[in-house]
Design an enzyme around this catalytic site. Structure first.
Site, PDB file in Angstrom:
ATOM      1  N   ASP A   1      -8.099   3.831   1.084  1.00 41.59           N
ATOM      2  CA  ASP A   1      -7.135   4.265   2.101  1.00 41.59           C
ATOM      3  C   ASP A   1      -7.897   4.767   3.336  1.00 41.59           C
ATOM      4  OD1 ASP A   1      -5.233   5.539   3.612  1.00 41.59           O
ATOM      5  OD2 ASP A   1      -4.333   6.625   1.936  1.00 41.59           O
TER       6      ASP A   1
ATOM      7  N   CYS B   1       0.871  -1.187   0.000  1.00 41.62           N
ATOM      8  CA  CYS B   1       0.000   0.000   0.000  1.00 41.62           C
ATOM      9  C   CYS B   1       0.903   1.231   0.000  1.00 41.62           C
ATOM     10  CB  CYS B   1      -0.966  -0.013   1.182  1.00 41.62           C
ATOM     11  SG  CYS B   1      -0.160   0.029   2.807  1.00 41.62           S
TER      12      CYS B   1
ATOM     13  N   CYS C   1      -1.277   0.746   7.445  1.00 40.61           N
ATOM     14  CA  CYS C   1      -2.719   0.460   7.600  1.00 40.61           C
ATOM     15  C   CYS C   1      -3.142  -0.748   6.767  1.00 40.61           C
ATOM     16  CB  CYS C   1      -3.561   1.682   7.221  1.00 40.61           C
ATOM     17  SG  CYS C   1      -3.309   3.111   8.300  1.00 40.61           S
ATOM     18  N   ARG C   2      -3.276  -0.577   5.441  1.00 37.11           N
ATOM     19  CA  ARG C   2      -3.866  -1.637   4.614  1.00 37.11           C
ATOM     20  C   ARG C   2      -2.956  -2.848   4.426  1.00 37.11           C
ATOM     21  NH1 ARG C   2      -5.064   2.190  -0.302  1.00 37.11           N
ATOM     22  NH2 ARG C   2      -3.202   3.103   0.650  1.00 37.11           N
ATOM     23  N   SER C   3      -1.697  -2.632   4.015  1.00 33.72           N
ATOM     24  CA  SER C   3      -0.879  -3.813   3.672  1.00 33.72           C
ATOM     25  C   SER C   3      -0.459  -4.655   4.882  1.00 33.72           C
ATOM     26  CB  SER C   3       0.320  -3.447   2.792  1.00 33.72           C
ATOM     27  OG  SER C   3       1.188  -2.544   3.425  1.00 33.72           O
TER      28      SER C   3
ATOM     29  N   ASN D   1       2.388   1.397   4.358  1.00 30.92           N
ATOM     30  CA  ASN D   1       2.707   0.117   5.029  1.00 30.92           C
ATOM     31  C   ASN D   1       2.417   0.170   6.533  1.00 30.92           C
ATOM     32  OD1 ASN D   1       5.605  -2.106   5.464  1.00 30.92           O
ATOM     33  ND2 ASN D   1       3.494  -2.656   5.093  1.00 30.92           N
TER      34      ASN D   1
HETATM   35  P1  4NP Z   1      -1.738   2.829   4.174  1.00 31.69           P
HETATM   36  O1  4NP Z   1      -2.338   4.198   4.776  1.00 31.69           O
HETATM   37  O2  4NP Z   1      -1.210   3.166   2.787  1.00 31.69           O
HETATM   38  O3  4NP Z   1      -2.927   1.917   4.109  1.00 31.69           O
HETATM   39  O4  4NP Z   1      -0.649   2.379   5.128  1.00 31.69           O
HETATM   40  C1  4NP Z   1      -1.601   5.378   4.826  1.00 31.69           C
HETATM   41  C2  4NP Z   1      -0.698   5.566   5.843  1.00 31.69           C
HETATM   42  C3  4NP Z   1       0.007   6.751   5.927  1.00 31.69           C
HETATM   43  C4  4NP Z   1      -0.191   7.735   4.974  1.00 31.69           C
HETATM   44  C5  4NP Z   1      -1.101   7.528   3.946  1.00 31.69           C
HETATM   45  C6  4NP Z   1      -1.807   6.351   3.870  1.00 31.69           C
HETATM   46  N1  4NP Z   1       0.518   8.958   5.073  1.00 31.69           N
HETATM   47  O5  4NP Z   1       0.259   9.851   4.248  1.00 31.69           O
HETATM   48  O6  4NP Z   1       1.381   9.116   5.957  1.00 31.69           O
END
Ligand code: 4NP
Length: 170
Positions: free
Chosen positions: A137, A15, A20-22, A18
């Site tokens: 997201d 994602c 939340c989703r992945s 790294n």
């Molecule tokens: P992820 O979510 O891609 O599912 O881990 C996010 C985590 C952090 C950020 C964006 C999305 N960020 O902008 O810091």
């Protein structure tokens, strides 16, 4: 009959951050492949570098835990061209991740013939319930978003496992 090389031995879930989703996808993929009796190398990574070295977001950890997945010990890292040599299948959570990963795969293909590199696909590629849809997201949203992520990931992980088990049985 599908070729045996279509059954991956290693899977990387990717994602943006790294956190939340992945990592949630990694927890679900680890648990459900183990229950299905599959032995696979599984890891996750982010296309971005902001959260390298961090454990998953506390909201992702707590929603995962409520649904039976312990992802508290996972540590964020950034995806690299080498990952396309180390993993048979790289799964992108959304269309932007897929685009960014294609560019990284193109870098890897400068040194190695493309057919030696891992296959790149969308997480929902074989999931008829969410076909070719993004795993949204959840980072800037509320609790519902984290639950939605888990629901979609469980569905898409099961769809991949069905694909692999059916491939084996033919
Ligand atoms: P992820 O979510 O891609 O599912 O881990 C996010 C985590 C952090 C950020 C964006 C999305 N960020 O902008 O810091």
């Amino acid at each position: 009959m599908p070729k045996s090389d279509e059954i991956p031995k290693s899977i990387l879930l990717v994602c943006l951050g790294n956190i939340c989703r992945s990592p949630t996808a990694e927890g679900i993929m680890r648990q459900r492949t183990a229950i299905a009796g599959l032995t696979l190398k599984i890891d996750s990574a982010g296309t971005g570098d902001w959260h390298i070295g961090e454990h998953p977001d506390s909201r992702a950890q707590s929603h995962a835990k409520q649904n039976g997945y312990n992802i508290s010990k996972l540590v964020a890292r950034q995806v690299s061209p080498q990952d396309f040599l180390d993993f048979d299948l790289i799964l992108a959570m959304d269309a932007q991740n897929l685009k960014d990963l294609q560019a990284i795969r193109d870098v890897a293909a400068q040194n190695v013939s493309s057919d030696k590199l891992g296959r790149l696909a969308l997480m929902s590629e074989v999931d008829i319930s969410y076909l070719n849809q993004d795993v949204p997201d959840p980072y800037n949203g509320g609790a519902d978003g984290f639950e939605e992520v888990i629901k979609r990931l469980e569905s898409s992980v099961d769809a991949w496992i069905d694909t692999w088990i059916n491939t084996w049985q033919h």
